[in-house]
Enzyme design. Structure first.
Site, PDB file in Angstrom:
ATOM      1  N   HIS A 108     -24.878  44.967  15.128  1.00 30.05           N
ATOM      2  CA  HIS A 108     -24.920  43.503  15.030  1.00 30.05           C
ATOM      3  C   HIS A 108     -23.524  42.885  15.047  1.00 30.05           C
ATOM      4  O   HIS A 108     -23.371  41.700  15.305  1.00 30.05           O
ATOM      5  CB  HIS A 108     -25.728  43.052  13.801  1.00 30.05           C
ATOM      6  CG  HIS A 108     -25.012  43.185  12.498  1.00 30.05           C
ATOM      7  ND1 HIS A 108     -25.151  44.273  11.673  1.00 30.05           N
ATOM      8  CD2 HIS A 108     -24.146  42.363  11.870  1.00 30.05           C
ATOM      9  CE1 HIS A 108     -24.405  44.104  10.593  1.00 30.05           C
ATOM     10  NE2 HIS A 108     -23.784  42.952  10.694  1.00 30.05           N
ATOM     11  N   ASP A 113     -28.883  49.877  14.145  1.00 31.14           N
ATOM     12  CA  ASP A 113     -27.724  48.984  14.051  1.00 31.14           C
ATOM     13  C   ASP A 113     -26.408  49.773  14.210  1.00 31.14           C
ATOM     14  O   ASP A 113     -25.589  49.815  13.289  1.00 31.14           O
ATOM     15  CB  ASP A 113     -27.782  48.282  12.678  1.00 31.14           C
ATOM     16  CG  ASP A 113     -26.827  47.118  12.567  1.00 31.14           C
ATOM     17  OD1 ASP A 113     -26.319  46.675  13.610  1.00 31.14           O
ATOM     18  OD2 ASP A 113     -26.593  46.659  11.427  1.00 31.14           O
ATOM     19  N   SER A 140     -19.760  44.919   6.991  1.00 28.80           N
ATOM     20  CA  SER A 140     -20.645  45.582   7.951  1.00 28.80           C
ATOM     21  C   SER A 140     -19.879  46.523   8.854  1.00 28.80           C
ATOM     22  O   SER A 140     -18.764  46.209   9.271  1.00 28.80           O
ATOM     23  CB  SER A 140     -21.312  44.553   8.848  1.00 28.80           C
ATOM     24  OG  SER A 140     -22.325  43.930   8.166  1.00 28.80           O
TER      25      SER A 140
HETATM   26  N1  ARG Z   1     -24.331  41.909   7.477  1.00 26.60           N
HETATM   27  C1  ARG Z   1     -23.136  41.851   6.700  1.00 26.60           C
HETATM   28  C2  ARG Z   1     -21.920  41.801   7.613  1.00 26.60           C
HETATM   29  O1  ARG Z   1     -22.074  41.441   8.757  1.00 26.60           O
HETATM   30  C3  ARG Z   1     -23.047  42.933   5.700  1.00 26.60           C
HETATM   31  C4  ARG Z   1     -24.015  42.685   4.687  1.00 26.60           C
HETATM   32  C5  ARG Z   1     -24.140  43.719   3.694  1.00 26.60           C
HETATM   33  N2  ARG Z   1     -24.838  43.053   2.660  1.00 26.60           N
HETATM   34  C6  ARG Z   1     -25.144  43.601   1.529  1.00 26.60           C
HETATM   35  N3  ARG Z   1     -25.703  42.878   0.631  1.00 26.60           N
HETATM   36  N4  ARG Z   1     -24.877  44.842   1.305  1.00 26.60           N
HETATM   37  O2  ARG Z   1     -20.791  41.997   7.226  1.00 26.60           O
END
Ligand code: ARG
Length: 318
Positions: A93, A142, A240
């Protein structure tokens, strides 16, 4: 009458006999042949959200992936993990909708993103490979690999992270001694960090994570939940693609078990972080690493072509 094929001139012969040029070497298995040195520093106590600043050099495989903003400045967007001299693993993503390699760079061996040290390497990106089954609605599969334009040299501050051998998976995927690290937000609506932070987390049972008080069946078996059920310690936006690395006492090493994928908020009770379960992507990673290793080396391949042309030309002349 056909002329006999001439013998190769001695210098050319020597060149060819000297074997493939560095980098043009036959691709070895990059997943099984991962060697990491012991890190420079190691955290004594644990403590992203609910974490603390990592000792410098503690995570030499962590990468900051940055996008070009306004054509001049690079901004940290996601974490990544160095798997080889020119391959960085991250979340699918992170690159979704940003597939132009020219808009990215990887910063390796960094601690403070605003103050690069002499051991920090910056690399532009040659190619982005996203899992063909990545689903942006559910974050299934992902994963993505970024190929660096040129290799990074390993040092005390730059090392690849190793995927665990299959035999070590059962203890590691249930471990309570894992670390997450990144430059992401320090609270759900908080600021990102300019220095690398880390936190100790445990891998939580699927049954708990998927229970009706929690993710209620949203987490499939190609993902892992890690953090604490009570909340407080978690990855967050900007983390992420970064590693979930678990400690294996017998070898005294950390192995890469997951990469940060998503979560409901950050650090909330009953909603731990969800990580890509990398044991389910070994074949994919192996295949893409081989692809990167075998198609890279522009110098080597240009030279080989030149030599072949020279050889053919000489065959005509002599
Ligand atoms: N999707 C987030 C990013 O793009 C990371 C999220 C991780 N969230 C969590 N609560 N562990 O950086």
């Amino acid at each position: 009458m056909q002329r006999a094929r001439p013998a190769l001139p001695i210098p050319l012969l020597l060149l060819l006999l000297s074997g493939p040029l560095p980098g043009a070497a036959a691709p070895r298995d990059p997943v099984d042949e991962c060697h990491q040195q012991l890190p420079l520093a190691r955290s004594a106590a644990s403590w992203i959200v609910g974490g603390h600043e990592a000792p410098e050099g503690a995570w030499p495989g962590v990468v900051s992936l940055q996008v070009l903003r306004g054509g001049v400045r690079f901004m940290h967007l996601c974490g990544g993990v160095l798997l080889s001299h020119r391959a960085v693993l991250t979340a699918g993503h992170c690159v979704d909708g940003r597939m132009d390699p020219c808009s990215w760079r990887a910063v390796v061996g960094a601690h403070n993103l605003h103050k690069h040290g002499p051991y920090t390497a910056r690399r532009r990106i040659r190619r982005i490979i996203v899992h063909s089954q990545f689903k942006r609605e559910t974050f299934e599969n992902d994963v993505a690999l970024l190929e660096l334009k040129s290799a990074v040299r390993y040092s005390l501050y730059i090392q690849p992270m190793c995927l665990p051998p299959a035999a070590l998976l059962p203890p590691l995927e249930n471990s309570s001694d894992c670390y997450i690290s990144g430059w992401g937000r320090m609270a759900e609506k908080g600021k990102t960090s300019s220095v690398l932070r880390e936190a100790q987390v445990g891998i939580l049972p699927h049954s708990l994570c998927n229970s009706s008080e929690g993710y209620a069946g949203l987490v499939n078996d190609k993902a892992l939940c890690a953090g604490t059920w009570a909340g407080g310690t978690d990855s967050c936006q900007g983390d992420s693609g970064g590693p979930l690395a678990c400690y294996h006492p017998d070898t005294d090493k950390f192995f890469l078990v997951g990469i940060a994928s998503f979560g409901v908020g950050c650090g909330r009770p009953r909603y731990p972080g969800i990580y890509v379960r990398l044991s389910q992507y070994r074949t994919w990673i192996k295949a893409k690493l081989l692809l990167i290793n075998s198609t890279w080396n522009p110098v080597g391949s240009t030279l080989s072509i030149l030599l072949a042309v020279l050889h053919a030309a000489l065959a005509q002349i002599l």
